[in-house]
Design a protein around this motif. Structure first.
Motif, short mmCIF file in Angstrom:
data_model
loop_
_atom_site.label_atom_id
_atom_site.label_comp_id
_atom_site.label_asym_id
_atom_site.label_seq_id
_atom_site.Cartn_x
_atom_site.Cartn_y
_atom_site.Cartn_z
N THR A 35 0.83 -1.20 0.00
CA THR A 35 0.00 0.00 0.00
C THR A 35 0.86 1.25 0.00
OG1 THR A 35 -1.79 -1.15 1.16
CG2 THR A 35 -1.78 1.26 1.25
N GLY A 81 -4.95 -4.46 -1.22
CA GLY A 81 -5.31 -4.61 0.18
C GLY A 81 -5.79 -5.98 0.56
N ARG A 125 -1.91 -8.53 -0.52
CA ARG A 125 -1.49 -8.49 0.88
C ARG A 125 -1.68 -9.85 1.54
NH1 ARG A 125 -3.80 -4.97 6.07
NH2 ARG A 125 -2.40 -5.98 7.57
N GLU A 164 -11.31 -7.77 3.56
CA GLU A 164 -10.08 -7.05 3.89
C GLU A 164 -9.89 -6.92 5.40
OE1 GLU A 164 -9.12 -3.60 1.64
OE2 GLU A 164 -9.73 -4.51 -0.26
N ASP A 199 -6.52 -8.24 7.48
CA ASP A 199 -5.78 -7.40 8.42
C ASP A 199 -5.71 -8.07 9.79
OD1 ASP A 199 -4.46 -4.85 9.07
OD2 ASP A 199 -6.22 -4.49 10.32
#
Length: 429
Positions: A77, A243, A247, A185, A189
């Protein structure tokens, strides 16, 4: 070299601006006629050919400028945001991405494809690519902030999962009971945060990933491992290339294999801090859930569970499963699963290629504890390190992800995916 890059940067910026003006003169995507959509597609293809040529010639110089000669580590990012500022016309900026994200997938212009071009060329580079992989193995800021509390209390309740440390085991329980642990997402995370915390906490010897108890009417009161990617989020335009899709692979899944990157005086022993991991599959491991099984040291499953990778049905590429699945199931069976949508039930003999142990649901808890105990031995970590080193050399993974970055970006905006994902937003179990 610097003058050449400067000239190429200016030329790219002007060309991208011309394309932007031509597309900007057209109606919004949802109002375009078929002819206007064809005009927009042709303009974007022209710009993307220029971006590809620019990155083919200057990828390492671009990366060195963005990272101050590879002295600064930037996440994906951060890297794409820095590229948008330093090289106008190369990748979309935050304003363009915010506008895209406000639209459902079918009404986007596909600016993430430009990110795919950029990242694929960075990863292809034998100089820039390894540096980016290392950057993605660093602990996240969120995890570092939560580490003192986790070390003290042994518990962190994240949005989509619960992390608990008991008896030297980091127990990660996915508890998105609203969507059967389908990943979005937020969950990516949370998963990276949990993996970082488990790896960084010296009181943790081994990790466990398991699905929590669901409230879904069909599975109420039962555990479920994972329904894969959240297709409703994808249909709504809330699954991003950087994202989520990139990721996920370069972040927490790669950390499950390689560990987190070390930066202390003892890093000469090993560049990363890694630990063994166990997965316990209840119900099913669909799509992204099945992808995860390929990176665990031990996989246990309930006798009524199944595994599937319906990638061809969904139209997207199942992460790094096309790199890893054949190692476990064999190339012919991998094609049956990925291309043909075959389910592998835990009760089948062939499931032993993917699953170490199968137990009745009532016996699975004890079996999981025995597996965790086996992985506590002092020689487990160096041996898993060498097994992973042999099974998946870093350069092979890097080159796979370079191609994946571009091909998955193209798939996200393919007409068949947009059409299919709307149909798959209902229950697919």
């Amino acid at each position: 070299m610097r003058a050449e890059l400067g000239q190429a940067r200016t030329a790219l910026d002007r060309a991208a601006e011309r394309v932007g003006d031509r597309v900007g003169a057209l109606p919004a995507p949802e109002l375009r006629s078929p002819d206007q959509r064809a005009v927009a597609a042709a303009e974007y293809d022209t710009a993307r050919a220029l971006r590809s040529a620019f990155m083919d010639a200057h990828a390492e110089a671009v990366y060195d400028e963005l990272t101050d000669g590879r002295s600064v580590s930037l996440s994906l990012t951060e890297l794409t945001r820095a590229a948008a500022a330093a090289f106008p016309g190369l990748v979309p900026d935050d304003e363009v991405l915010a506008d895209e994200r406000s639209r459902p997938q079918a009404l986007k212009d596909g600016h993430e494809i430009d990110q795919g071009i950029f990242i694929s060329r960075i990863l292809r580079s034998p100089v820039a690519g390894p540096h980016l992989l290392d950057a993605m193995l660093r602990p996240t800021t969120r995890a570092l902030g939560l580490l003192p509390r986790f070390r003290e209390t042994g518990r962190v309740d994240l949005t989509s999962l619960l992390l608990e440390r008991r008896d030297g085991v980091a127990r990660v329980t996915m508890c998105r009971d609203d969507c059967l642990n389908a990943e979005d997402e937020q969950q990516v995370d949370d998963m990276e945060t949990a993996v970082d915390l488990a790896l960084l906490d010296p009181a943790v010897e081994v990790g466990l990933l398991r699905g929590g108890i669901m409230s879904h009417p069909r599975y109420r009161g039962r555990r479920v491992f994972s329904a894969g990617i959240n297709l409703k989020a994808l249909h709504g335009g809330r699954i991003s290339l950087v994202g989520f899709l990139l990721r996920r692979e370069l972040g927490y899944i790669h950390k499950l294999i390689r560990g987190v990157l070390l930066e202390d005086d003892m890093a000469w022993r090993s560049r990363t801090l890694e630990k063994p991991w166990v997965a316990a599959v209840d119900g099913f491991a669909i799509g992204g859930g099945a992808q995860l099984l390929c990176v665990f040291d031990q996989v246990l499953a309930a006798s009524d569970a199944y595994v599937s990778l319906p990638a061809a049905q969904e139209g997207i590429i199942p992460g790094a499963a096309n790199l890893r699945f054949s190692r476990w199931a064999g190339p012919r069976r991998s094609r049956q699963v990925v291309l043909g949508g075959r389910r592998i039930h835990a009760s089948e003999p062939e499931a032993r290629l993917l699953i170490d142990e199968v137990h009745e649901t009532s016996e699975l808890d004890l079996a999981v504890e025995r597996s965790l105990e086996r992985l506590r031995g002092p020689a487990v970590i160096p041996n898993r390190h060498m097994l992973n080193f042999a099974d998946e050399p870093v350069d092979g993974f890097r080159l796979y992800m370079a191609e994946f970055a571009l091909q998955q970006a193209l798939r996200l905006y393919s007409e068949d995916v947009i059409n299919k994902v709307g149909r798959f937003t209902g229950d697919r179990r």
